[in-house]
Design an enzyme around this catalytic site. Structure first.
Site, PDB file in Angstrom:
ATOM      1  N   CYS A 150       0.736  -1.233  -0.008  1.00  0.00           N
ATOM      2  CA  CYS A 150      -0.265  -0.028   0.258  1.00  0.00           C
ATOM      3  C   CYS A 150       0.602   1.684  -0.124  1.00  0.00           C
ATOM      4  O   CYS A 150       1.895   1.942  -0.867  1.00  0.00           O
ATOM      5  CB  CYS A 150      -0.656  -0.290   1.056  1.00  0.00           C
ATOM      6  SG  CYS A 150      -2.436   1.127   0.393  1.00  0.00           S
ATOM      7  N   HIS A 198      -3.978  -5.190  -0.224  1.00  0.00           N
ATOM      8  CA  HIS A 198      -4.033  -5.898   1.545  1.00  0.00           C
ATOM      9  C   HIS A 198      -2.900  -7.483   1.734  1.00  0.00           C
ATOM     10  O   HIS A 198      -4.891  -8.236   1.807  1.00  0.00           O
ATOM     11  CB  HIS A 198      -4.502  -5.454   2.268  1.00  0.00           C
ATOM     12  CG  HIS A 198      -3.986  -3.693   3.370  1.00  0.00           C
ATOM     13  ND1 HIS A 198      -2.807  -3.343   3.787  1.00  0.00           N
ATOM     14  CD2 HIS A 198      -4.572  -2.605   2.173  1.00  0.00           C
ATOM     15  CE1 HIS A 198      -3.238  -1.581   3.537  1.00  0.00           C
ATOM     16  NE2 HIS A 198      -4.398  -1.531   2.865  1.00  0.00           N
ATOM     17  N   GLU A 235      -2.608  -9.192   3.340  1.00  0.00           N
ATOM     18  CA  GLU A 235      -2.688 -10.186   4.735  1.00  0.00           C
ATOM     19  C   GLU A 235      -4.601  -9.599   5.671  1.00  0.00           C
ATOM     20  O   GLU A 235      -5.355 -10.159   6.422  1.00  0.00           O
ATOM     21  CB  GLU A 235      -2.132  -8.883   5.830  1.00  0.00           C
ATOM     22  CG  GLU A 235      -2.843  -7.294   6.483  1.00  0.00           C
ATOM     23  CD  GLU A 235      -2.126  -6.299   4.899  1.00  0.00           C
ATOM     24  OE1 GLU A 235      -3.292  -5.451   5.684  1.00  0.00           O
ATOM     25  OE2 GLU A 235      -1.969  -7.051   4.718  1.00  0.00           O
TER      26      GLU A 235
END
Length: 366
Positions: A246, A331, A333
């Site tokens: 990001c 993202h 995660e």
């Protein structure tokens, strides 16, 4: 208690206040996720922003102890169609209203969030204020038009001092620009010996920690507002494998000579399709960003585009042609969102392993 949202374009929406009753000013953005409101609330990348959730019922499964992405939420305000007052979930410890009150975050419910979303989609992200009914509307509009928003978001959410998260695997230095805990969790799951460092840590200080790999975290705001990080990335590039997420992706692009620009209303949600140009595979991803790397600016760099967003064709992934470094705009995660791209953390581990093996082979041949 009646409260109002005033936008810089003159729009006024009246609803009911919940959470803190303090006045707040920030950039008004929207998130399209149907679940994951607790993770959104606690994502440091929303620092300085008033977030509108498009899904109509928020707070229905309450707030639990496990789903926070930071210890201290930095969100500026929270707007929903309806805030559930009686959540139902076995993990729930408190209501959305109770959480916002305890963290002094203003909330607003009962407005037409779909209308607000359409306004943002048409005109772009707007400055706005959640305030009481006694506030002079015209005076607030002039204030919103004339007063710039702060640009120190990364400084506000980054750790002040370095700290370890020990493991017995590879040493990874994680640069905290507003790190989500999900990133640290994924590295810990792979037994990494993580050292989290502040955003303004120098290249020399990072290399002195003898990292096997370097991780650039997510974070809020304009990447060009963090020039110290751009200098740091230029100093470590090629000296250890690097993985950015990001804001880390955007800073990496700037450090390598590309350019970034502000998007009209950004990508914020948990169902954004991203295509890998190397494999052709499409992952459904979690995203939260208001800036993007300009595609045309990559032509005269040593960068290669690896992923694109299928909705608008924007850059979603990069890798360096000469050095072991890659980044993604989304993202992997998740939290909230799908975990389709979680394998990127494994790819990072393989990159470190390959880099170390090549170094050992060179030493043996000397």
């Amino acid at each position: 208690m009646k409260r109002q949202l005033i936008l810089e374009d003159g729009t006024v929406l009246v609803g009911k206040g919940f959470g803190s009753m303090e006045e707040t000013i920030g950039e008004v953005v929207f998130n399209t996720g149907m679940t994951g409101y607790q993770e959104v609330l606690s994502d440091p990348s929303y620092c300085g922003q008033i977030v509108t959730l498009t899904y109509p019922l928020i707070g229905n499964y309450g707030i639990n102890r496990d789903d926070f992405e930071s210890i201290s939420p930095a969100i500026q305000g929270f707007i929903v169609k309806e805030a559930a007052a009686a959540p139902s979930n076995w993990r729930s410890k408190e209501t959305l209203d109770e959480l916002l009150k305890s963290r002094k975050i203003p909330g607003l419910e009962g407005i037409d969030t779909r209308k607000l979303t359409r306004i943002i989609r048409q005109y772009g992200a707007l400055k706005g204020a959640i305030c009481g009914m006694d506030v002079n509307v015209q005076a607030m509009i002039e204030r919103l038009k004339n007063e710039p928003l702060p640009t120190d978001q990364v400084e506000r959410v980054s750790t002040n001092t370095a700290y370890p998260s020990p493991g017995r695997g590879y040493r990874v230095v994680l640069v905290d620009f507003g790190m989500k805990h999900g990133i640290l969790r994924e590295l810990n799951m792979r037994n990494c010996d993580v050292v989290v460092v502040p955003y303004n840590t120098t290249a020399e200080e990072i290399l002195r920690l003898n990292p096997d790999g370097i991780m650039l975290s997510n974070g809020p705001g304009d990447p060009k507002s963090v020039p110290v990080a751009i200098n740091m990335i230029q100093g470590v590039l090629g000296k250890a494998p690097l993985f950015g997420i990001c804001l880390g992706h955007q800073l990496f692009a700037l450090a390598c000579g590309a350019n970034t620009r502000k998007m009209k209303f950004g990508h914020r949600g948990s169902n954004h399709p991203v295509k890998s140009l190397e494999t052709g595979v499409v992952d459904i991803t979690s995203q939260n960003h208001g800036y993007t790397v300009e595609m045309e600016s990559i032509e005269n760099t040593r960068l290669q585009v690896t992923h694109i967003a299928l909705n608008d064709g924007t850059v979603e992934g990069l890798k360096h042609i000469d050095y072991p470094a890659f980044t993604v705009q989304y993202h992997p995660e998740a939290s909230p969102g799908p975990e389709d791209s979680n394998h990127l953390f494994d790819d990072f581990m393989k990159l470190i392993e390959t880099y170390k093996k090549e170094g050992e082979d060179v030493c043996q041949n000397v």
